[in-house]
Design an enzyme around this catalytic site. Structure first.
Site, PDB file in Angstrom:
ATOM      1  N   ASP A 176       0.872  -1.135  -0.159  1.00  0.00           N
ATOM      2  CA  ASP A 176      -0.001   0.131  -0.125  1.00  0.00           C
ATOM      3  C   ASP A 176       0.902   1.153   0.048  1.00  0.00           C
ATOM      4  O   ASP A 176       2.190   1.203   0.265  1.00  0.00           O
ATOM      5  CB  ASP A 176      -0.882  -0.129   1.116  1.00  0.00           C
ATOM      6  CG  ASP A 176      -1.603   1.263   1.380  1.00  0.00           C
ATOM      7  OD1 ASP A 176      -2.562   1.363   0.395  1.00  0.00           O
ATOM      8  OD2 ASP A 176      -1.808   2.035   2.365  1.00  0.00           O
ATOM      9  N   ASP A 197      -0.018   5.258   0.780  1.00  0.00           N
ATOM     10  CA  ASP A 197      -0.437   6.228   1.881  1.00  0.00           C
ATOM     11  C   ASP A 197      -0.249   5.627   3.259  1.00  0.00           C
ATOM     12  O   ASP A 197      -0.955   4.285   3.558  1.00  0.00           O
ATOM     13  CB  ASP A 197      -1.536   6.830   1.823  1.00  0.00           C
ATOM     14  CG  ASP A 197      -1.842   7.949   0.689  1.00  0.00           C
ATOM     15  OD1 ASP A 197      -0.941   8.664   0.388  1.00  0.00           O
ATOM     16  OD2 ASP A 197      -2.531   7.619  -0.116  1.00  0.00           O
TER      17      ASP A 197
END
Length: 332
Positions: A15, A17
């Protein structure tokens, strides 16, 4: 057999952020972690629910931060949403876009026509995060959906991580239309749906991917749904208290303070843990007492063994000064 966690996997799906960066600043150690994996021959993918950037833009952003990335390694919910809509409507169909220019560009590249008004009679509404989204955009979307357009949400993340704390995410904007129409989106494309992860594995030809994320409700739940192992890093949204209370479909295989956990022995990151160095857990029915001192993540792994087995997090107590300070820091 590898001597560290990541060595057991042929693909690392990151991922972005809260894992690799916060808004526009790299998280310390992220670049080093990616480069070490590449040196070890592990394939890399980046999967993000953020629909405000295209894959090439994300790759350029990462590269500018010192994290090597190619556009082909990046999967976004914007690209996935556009591809999905194109499978279900005729070429050239009008699609009302609520979000950033990146989402409009993805719709255009998928052979569809992005529009901004319900008066254009769109066959679908696609909604993704965009910092300029406002009342007018949401109103046009509500009118179009009420008139019969299929409602696609790129994701429903309630918040976005930032150095100043969580900010409203696409899920918060989706909630505006949900409240106005008293209904849910017809299709949610991004995590926790497993498509981004399964696509990444297919593209890389990977048999054993590891998902690395900071959110239990998207990254980890998506990994569980996809049947993949996962590592929760505590650099973003979900914290220790969230992990202790996580339901079975949001429980990671491993937990670490940050990406350096990829290079620790797997048994030092596995969760739950039956025993760890420095900390001790005594259980009495539906209560448990933590004592000793040591690595906070080790204490967390140990406590998950109790809370995931029925001890409410509110029934955890401290039996040492270090344990008192730790539980207090977690809001318990």
């Amino acid at each position: 057999m590898s001597d560290h966690l990541a060595g057991a996997y042929d693909l690392a799906i990151f991922d972005l952020d809260g894992v690799v960066f916060l808004i526009d600043k790299p998280i310390p150690g992220a670049a080093e972690a990616v480069e070490r994996l590449r040196a070890d021959g592990t394939a890399i993918a980046f999967a993000t629910n953020n629909a405000s950037r295209r894959a090439a833009d994300v790759a350029a952003l990462l590269t500018g931060m010192g994290v090597s990335a190619a556009p082909a390694e990046v999967l976004t919910s914007a690209g996935a949403a556009a591809a999905l809509i194109a499978e279900h409507v005729p070429a050239g169909s009008p699609v009302l876009v609520v979000g950033a220019e990146a989402l409009r560009a993805e719709i255009r590249d998928a052979g569809l026509t992005p529009v901004a008004s319900a008066e254009d009679k769109p066959v679908a509404v696609v909604q993704g995060y965009g910092p300029e989204v406002g009342w007018k955009n949401l109103s046009e979307a509500a009118l179009a959906i009420r008139a019969g357009a299929t409602w696609y949400a790129t994701n429903t993340d309630r918040t976005l991580p930032s150095p100043r704390g969580p900010l409203p995410g696409n899920g918060s904007l989706v909630a505006v239309i949900r409240t106005a129409l008293d209904r849910d989106p017809d299709v949610v494309v991004g995590k926790p749906q497993p498509a981004l992860f399964t696509t990444a594995a297919t593209v890389a030809g990977a048999d054993r991917p590891l998902v690395i994320g900071d959110r239990l409700d998207t990254d980890i739940q998506g990994a569980v749904t996809a049947g993949s192992d996962s590592l929760l890093v505590l650099t973003g949204v979900s914290g220790p208290a969230d992990l202790l209370s996580a339901p079975a479909d949001r429980r990671p295989s491993f937990v670490a303070a940050d990406l350096s956990g990829l290079f620790r022995p797997a048994d030092q990151a596995e969760v739950p843990a039956a025993e760890v160095n420095g900390w001790h857990l005594a259980r009495q029915a539906d209560r448990a007492t933590l004592s000793g001192s040591g690595d906070p993540v080790d204490a967390l792994r140990l406590l998950c063994g109790a809370t995931w087995d029925g001890v409410p997090a509110t029934n955890l107590t401290a039996g040492s000064e270090a344990a008192t300070d730790l539980l207090r820091s977690w809001g318990l």
